[in-house]
Scaffold this motif. Structure first.
Motif, PDB file in Angstrom:
ATOM      1  N   SER A 172     -46.717   8.345  -7.555  1.00 22.60           N
ATOM      2  CA  SER A 172     -46.280   7.003  -7.207  1.00 22.60           C
ATOM      3  C   SER A 172     -47.290   5.983  -7.728  1.00 22.60           C
ATOM      4  CB  SER A 172     -46.145   6.852  -5.691  1.00 22.60           C
ATOM      5  OG  SER A 172     -45.167   7.735  -5.193  1.00 22.60           O
ATOM      6  N   ARG A 220     -47.273   1.471  -8.133  1.00 28.60           N
ATOM      7  CA  ARG A 220     -46.489   0.250  -8.071  1.00 28.60           C
ATOM      8  C   ARG A 220     -46.530  -0.492  -9.400  1.00 28.60           C
ATOM      9  NH1 ARG A 220     -45.313  -1.038  -2.742  1.00 28.60           N
ATOM     10  NH2 ARG A 220     -43.724  -2.333  -3.737  1.00 28.60           N
ATOM     11  N   ARG A 253     -39.795   4.785  -8.637  1.00 28.33           N
ATOM     12  CA  ARG A 253     -40.466   5.375  -7.475  1.00 28.33           C
ATOM     13  C   ARG A 253     -41.593   6.305  -7.900  1.00 28.33           C
ATOM     14  NH1 ARG A 253     -36.715   7.963  -3.148  1.00 28.33           N
ATOM     15  NH2 ARG A 253     -38.670   7.786  -1.999  1.00 28.33           N
ATOM     16  N   GLU A 254     -41.400   7.004  -9.003  1.00 30.29           N
ATOM     17  CA  GLU A 254     -42.430   7.888  -9.538  1.00 30.29           C
ATOM     18  C   GLU A 254     -42.511   7.711 -11.043  1.00 30.29           C
ATOM     19  OE1 GLU A 254     -43.087  11.679  -6.649  1.00 30.29           O
ATOM     20  OE2 GLU A 254     -41.689  11.940  -8.322  1.00 30.29           O
TER      21      GLU A 254
END
Length: 597
Positions: A445, A447, A459-460
């Motif tokens: 993960s 951001r 998300r990943e």
């Protein structure tokens, strides 16, 4: 009147941890539905009320209102029968096969459950798995028929056998020979012979009784999440055990019930007041690990590499090999989770960077040596796993948390340096295929990465996208690297840290510089292929500084075409060899247009 039992003036959890540490494998766990409470799997009482409410809905011909009191309805409908798990199932008239189908929905997670983290192993299950993995616990007796303990054991690669029916006992390994035995005294929800009703719980099959007699006679007992109120046969098995050679510890939230109190008194046990199963079992594991550190000196680099070399060629030591890396990863994870999300002022960029790199030092040596000596390529999955675990080791801020974004990104430095060490070792061994796996397969993960087509945050993301020099080092943190070479800060960081790692493996400074250039070129190719214009530039600082003109005697592109596994690159990137050549040409053009003079 409840029987009396021991309340020690000392901390009973500490006493238990010291006893379990001194005698690994001596204590068995006895756990009930309380350990699954935080996972979203209902206790017996939760399921009782849910099933009774359904029964009421059928009887009333409508769905009950939100304020419907099922206990009052049951008392009015069945005044002579106390509401309970067995009573509800008994009154339903369902066969065991029908009950299995009915109960599945309470234990099998839906896609929505998985997203929300429900009906998956809770911290208590994971703590139990850690107790098994470390060899502290080898027998688990459970009244639960969910599979959360097994899932937690699977997650960390712990070996175990399950006995969920009397028939399974005959073909099972003896308790003393099995790494772990999970005895599901009420069966498994996947089977049709689950024990649910009071009549079914009054007496076990004689083979199961004999097995429980052995457990309760030969082992000490740690009980958590079990009330003892409904399980008549299990209470009888504990009561008739003749031995008292090892003690009983009972974790309880509040006062014990009548039966539980009598059991503790009969075995001269000790109660432990706990907040919940999650915190109790995790605290127990933490205290055992503290005792480990006190009993065993820290693993030195030479000792670790010596163990590595013994484990690599031996197929029977695969779990030992993984544990060697897992211990280091857990240590780094603990460091990163204790690291604040916002730094002090002024920001200690350089100090933090050096500390993070120091924490990765041993793992860099282990990965480099592991890949070098894994000549039969048996452990490629392990190297990829190590990078992914480090990528996931840092704490990703939750929405709304106040953070310093660059400070948070810098927490990926251990993963970045270990990926570099693995990359150097892979290319030194002519393993372009492994190099590509190391960058493309590990996910974590992070951001701020977006799918430009779907216009949504990812998300990943893979390692090549997160563990990228210009992603990790920006602004002030970038300036902190310029003390040695203002032109090549990020490139020199990796080379400076890895030179000592590879000195005993290459034994030649010139060979190390050639290897470093080869890795930097390959990383640049990945970034050239995946990067978008205006988003980032390939991190090829050394190439830009040294590849000054087309007459340079050291041609990175020619070296790649001559030495690299071009087929592996084309396959991994899903492009043709001609398209790969175009990527190389694009990188070369970028280097010439952006030389560091």
């Amino acid at each position: 009147m409840a029987a009396s039992h021991t309340r020690s003036p000392y901390d009973p959890t500490t006493m238990l941890a010291m006893s379990m540490h001194a005698s690994p494998g001596v204590y068995a766990l006895l756990v009930g539905s309380g350990i699954s409470r935080s996972s979203g799997v209902g206790t017996g009482w939760d399921i009782t009320k849910a099933l009774a409410t359904r029964q009421a809905a059928v009887a009333l011909g409508r769905e009950p209102e939100p304020e419907f009191n099922v206990e009052e309805w049951w008392a009015g409908t069945y005044p002579d029968v106390e509401l309970g798990y067995s009573a509800v199932l008994g009154s339903s008239g369902l066969t065991q096969a029908d009950r299995k189908k009915l109960l599945e929905e309470f234990f099998t997670p839906t896609d929505e459950d998985l997203i929300a983290g429900r009906k998956t192993p809770a911290p208590a299950h994971k703590a139990i798995a850690r107790l098994v993995k470390r060899g502290t616990v080898r027998v688990i007796v459970t009244t639960n028929f969910d599979d959360l303990i097994e899932k937690a054991l699977d997650e960390i690669g712990a070996l175990y056998q399950v006995i969920a029916s009397p028939e399974a006992i005959a073909g099972s390994e003896p308790l003393c020979h099995s790494a772990c035995t999970v005895i599901k005294v009420h069966g498994d929800f996947k089977r049709v012979d689950v024990l649910n009703t009071e009549e079914e719980l009054e007496k076990y099959h004689e083979d199961l009784d004999r097995l429980l007699d052995q457990v309760f006679d030969d082992y000490g007992l740690v009980t958590c999440g079990w009330s003892a109120e409904w399980d008549t046969a299990l209470v009888s098995a504990i009561t008739r055990a003749p031995s008292r050679r090892y003690p009983l510890y009972w974790g309880t939230r509040g006062a014990l019930g009548q039966r539980a109190s009598e059991l503790v008194g009969a075995r001269k046990g000790t109660t432990i007041d706990i907040a919940d199963a999650d915190s109790f079992l995790n605290l127990l594991v933490e205290r055992l690990e503290i005792l480990d550190r006190m009993a065993n000196p820290p693993l030195t680099q030479d000792m670790a590499i010596g163990q590595l070399k013994r484990y690599i060629p031996d197929p029977l030591r695969r779990l030992d090999l993984r544990d060697l890396f897992d211990d280091e990863i857990e240590r780094i994870r603990s460091v990163l989770h204790e690291r604040p999300l916002r730094p002090a002022h002024p920001v200690p960029w350089k100090v933090d960077l050096d500390e993070l790199a120091d924490h990765a030092e041993l793992l860099m040596h282990l990965v480099a040596n592991g890949i070098t000596f894994d000549t039969e390529h048996r452990h490629d999955n392990l190297w990829v796993w190590v990078v992914e675990q480090l990528l996931r080791a840092r704490r990703v801020p939750r929405d709304g948390e106040a953070v310093n974004g660059q400070w948070v990104r810098q927490a990926a430095v251990p993963a970045f340096l270990v990926l570099k060490a693995a990359s150097f070792a892979a290319i030194a061994g002519g393993r372009d295929d492994l190099f590509l796996r190391l960058h493309l397969q590990p996910n974590g993960s992070d951001r701020g990465h977006y799918d430009l087509v779907k216009q949504m945050e990812l998300r990943e993301v893979p390692a090549w996208r997160v563990l990228y020099e210009y992603r990790l080092f920006e602004d002030a943190s970038y300036e902190a690297l310029t003390t040695e070479n203002a032109k090549l800060p990020t490139s020199m960081l990796a080379r400076r840290r890895l030179s000592g790692v590879f000195a005993p493996l290459l034994r030649d400074d010139r060979s190390f510089e050639v290897l470093a250039d080869r890795v930097e070129y390959r990383v640049g190719l990945l970034q050239q292929h995946f990067g978008k214009p205006g988003t980032w530039a390939p991190a090829v600082e050394s190439l830009r500084a040294t590849w000054r003109d087309s007459f340079d005697p050291w041609s990175y592109q020619d070296d790649f075409n001559h030495n690299a596994d071009v087929e592996a690159w084309a396959t991994a990137l899903s492009i043709s060899k001609d398209a790969l050549q175009s990527v190389q040409d694009g990188l070369k053009e970028f280097v010439f247009q952006n030389k560091i003079l």
